[in-house]
Design an enzyme around this catalytic site. Sequence first.
Site, mmCIF file in Angstrom:
data_model
loop_
_atom_site.group_PDB
_atom_site.id
_atom_site.type_symbol
_atom_site.label_atom_id
_atom_site.label_comp_id
_atom_site.label_asym_id
_atom_site.label_seq_id
_atom_site.Cartn_x
_atom_site.Cartn_y
_atom_site.Cartn_z
ATOM 1 N N ARG A 1 -4.877 3.628 -2.414
ATOM 2 C CA ARG A 1 -3.448 3.878 -2.408
ATOM 3 C C ARG A 1 -2.834 3.814 -1.025
ATOM 4 O O ARG A 1 -1.658 3.589 -0.867
ATOM 5 C CB ARG A 1 -3.149 5.245 -3.015
ATOM 6 C CG ARG A 1 -2.722 5.159 -4.469
ATOM 7 C CD ARG A 1 -2.813 6.499 -5.103
ATOM 8 N NE ARG A 1 -2.226 7.527 -4.251
ATOM 9 C CZ ARG A 1 -1.143 8.219 -4.556
ATOM 10 N NH1 ARG A 1 -0.520 7.990 -5.668
ATOM 11 N NH2 ARG A 1 -0.681 9.159 -3.768
ATOM 12 N N GLY B 1 0.874 -1.168 0.000
ATOM 13 C CA GLY B 1 0.000 0.000 0.000
ATOM 14 C C GLY B 1 0.907 1.212 0.000
ATOM 15 O O GLY B 1 2.119 1.082 0.152
ATOM 16 N N CYS B 2 0.327 2.396 -0.134
ATOM 17 C CA CYS B 2 1.139 3.603 -0.190
ATOM 18 C C CYS B 2 1.744 3.882 1.184
ATOM 19 O O CYS B 2 2.828 4.395 1.310
ATOM 20 C CB CYS B 2 0.281 4.768 -0.652
ATOM 21 S SG CYS B 2 1.211 6.233 -1.056
ATOM 22 N N GLN B 3 1.031 3.545 2.240
ATOM 23 C CA GLN B 3 1.485 3.913 3.580
ATOM 24 C C GLN B 3 1.867 2.732 4.446
ATOM 25 O O GLN B 3 2.707 2.852 5.314
ATOM 26 C CB GLN B 3 0.382 4.695 4.295
ATOM 27 C CG GLN B 3 0.053 5.985 3.608
ATOM 28 C CD GLN B 3 -0.614 6.953 4.550
ATOM 29 O OE1 GLN B 3 -0.699 6.720 5.748
ATOM 30 N NE2 GLN B 3 -1.073 8.057 4.025
#
Lengths: 138, 410
Positions: free
Chosen positions: A117, A50-52
């Site tokens: 995201r 995931g983005c984070q």
Amino acid sequence: MTINEIQDEIIEEFALFDDWADKYEYIIDMGKKLKGLPEDQKTEDNIIKGCQSRVWLNAHKDGENLVFEADSEAVIVKGLVSMLIRVLSGHSPKEIAESELYFIDQIGMSQHLAQTRSNGLVSMVKQMKNYAIAYQLV
Amino acid sequence: MTLTEIVDIQKIRADFPVLDQEINGKKLVYFDNAATTQKPIAVINALKHYYEFDNANIHRGIHTLAERATRDFEATREAVRKFLGAASTEEIIFTSGTTNGINLVASTYGRKFIKEGDEIIISGLEHHSNIVPWQMLCEEKGINLKVIPVNDRGELDMEVYDQLLSEKVKLVSVNHVSNALGTINPVKEIIAKAHAVGAVVMIDGAQATSHLDIDVQDLDADFYAFSAHKLYGPTGVGALYGKKALLEAMPPYMGGGEMIKEVTFEKTTYNELPYKFEAGTPNIADVVALKAALEYMDSIGRDKIAAHEDMLLQYATEQLLQIEGLRMIGEAKNKVSVASFVIEGIHPQDIGVLLDNLGVAVRTGHHCTQPLMKRFNILGTTRASFAVYNTIEEVDRLIAGLHRVKKMLA
């Protein structure tokens, strides 16, 4: 219990909370209790980026049923992961592949699945179903 | 004096309609200003007015609307020229934003003037948008990319920069202000040193323009790019400043209408500056509204905005440091109003999710600066970034929120 019976059970549990904080504390608690994965299984093969935050997912067959194990570095995501495992793990590949997950929306956590995201949850659900489809074929 | 006297904060807040709302039953605290700022009513009205009364394509029609649209579009160019301290409006090219400006320079100046074996210097503080375009160019042409390292305070190591500089270096591209940490880089010094070895310098001004006074001539910058949406203007528009001689030597970026002088199937001659770099119908409405954003900042006073933000940063930093287990990431001597931090044992995403439920909007994650996060050996940070409309009370809400978050996750 069927997948839908477990989903309904979770929805009932969440109906008891009238405050957002209680809800999140429950999820955090589940996240902490999830056994997770040993470090050697947090591999590139198992990773869902995931983005984070990252999620790791592992699947294996236990008799006729498919068993999932997963982990995340963020505890709220881990709590949501724990619920997904509770709902889907230990069912037949066919059941998993055909399941429709409605509990996340019902307990008011759908924003975590919408932020494609920011965490790997959407990809995780997709990956769980992919495993189920793949195991149906073998 | 009380801490909030620098600007008339209630009057300013009333200019931003979006602030007047509740999130999850709590008054919104918007601390994600480094990602994008909110828009004052003057900017929203400028957009509305343009579409209601003046909409037409520019530089072509001879009718009244076309003239009005062209006049307002070009008036923004003059406003941007003044804002950046550029010598001439020919040096101001409208873009879709900073990323577009950097890519334009990489694709035109870079492709034409930088060759195999040459070197480009960037820094460890860069946003991906000031890394990837140069990497793409380097890969295509066999150019070597060098990186100025970052020290523990989040500042550039200028001694290493001196060592990296040589006759081989053809271009240096750094940000004026770091988006992840708020560090203000000594760009004037960076530029002078690069010029001494014959390199040109591109400055990514995305995070600087809402906080600092910019004077491209004083800095002697060769290129300077910024985005309107980070300084209270609309999204999808920005500007690239380039020195006239450089822009003239550069080939066009995109082909199309507007950028041509004469087209035949045998040969096309290009339009003069700045139109040579503005192919196609531009984002007219947003360009027009950008002027309202610049005027808005001037109406408050740029020095007052900076002083107010600085006061918020000082206060927030003091308060944050009292939270047990909290570590600031980025403690540069010169920084803008960005407070980036980690809390021991807590993933930034968990902080962000819970703060959102408390009505506090912050940014969490790697801030599109993965190499920088790696430098500090962290997954990401929680970043609170302040703008002119933020208050001390809102900082208190953040601090109280963090205490609550810590308790929930303990």
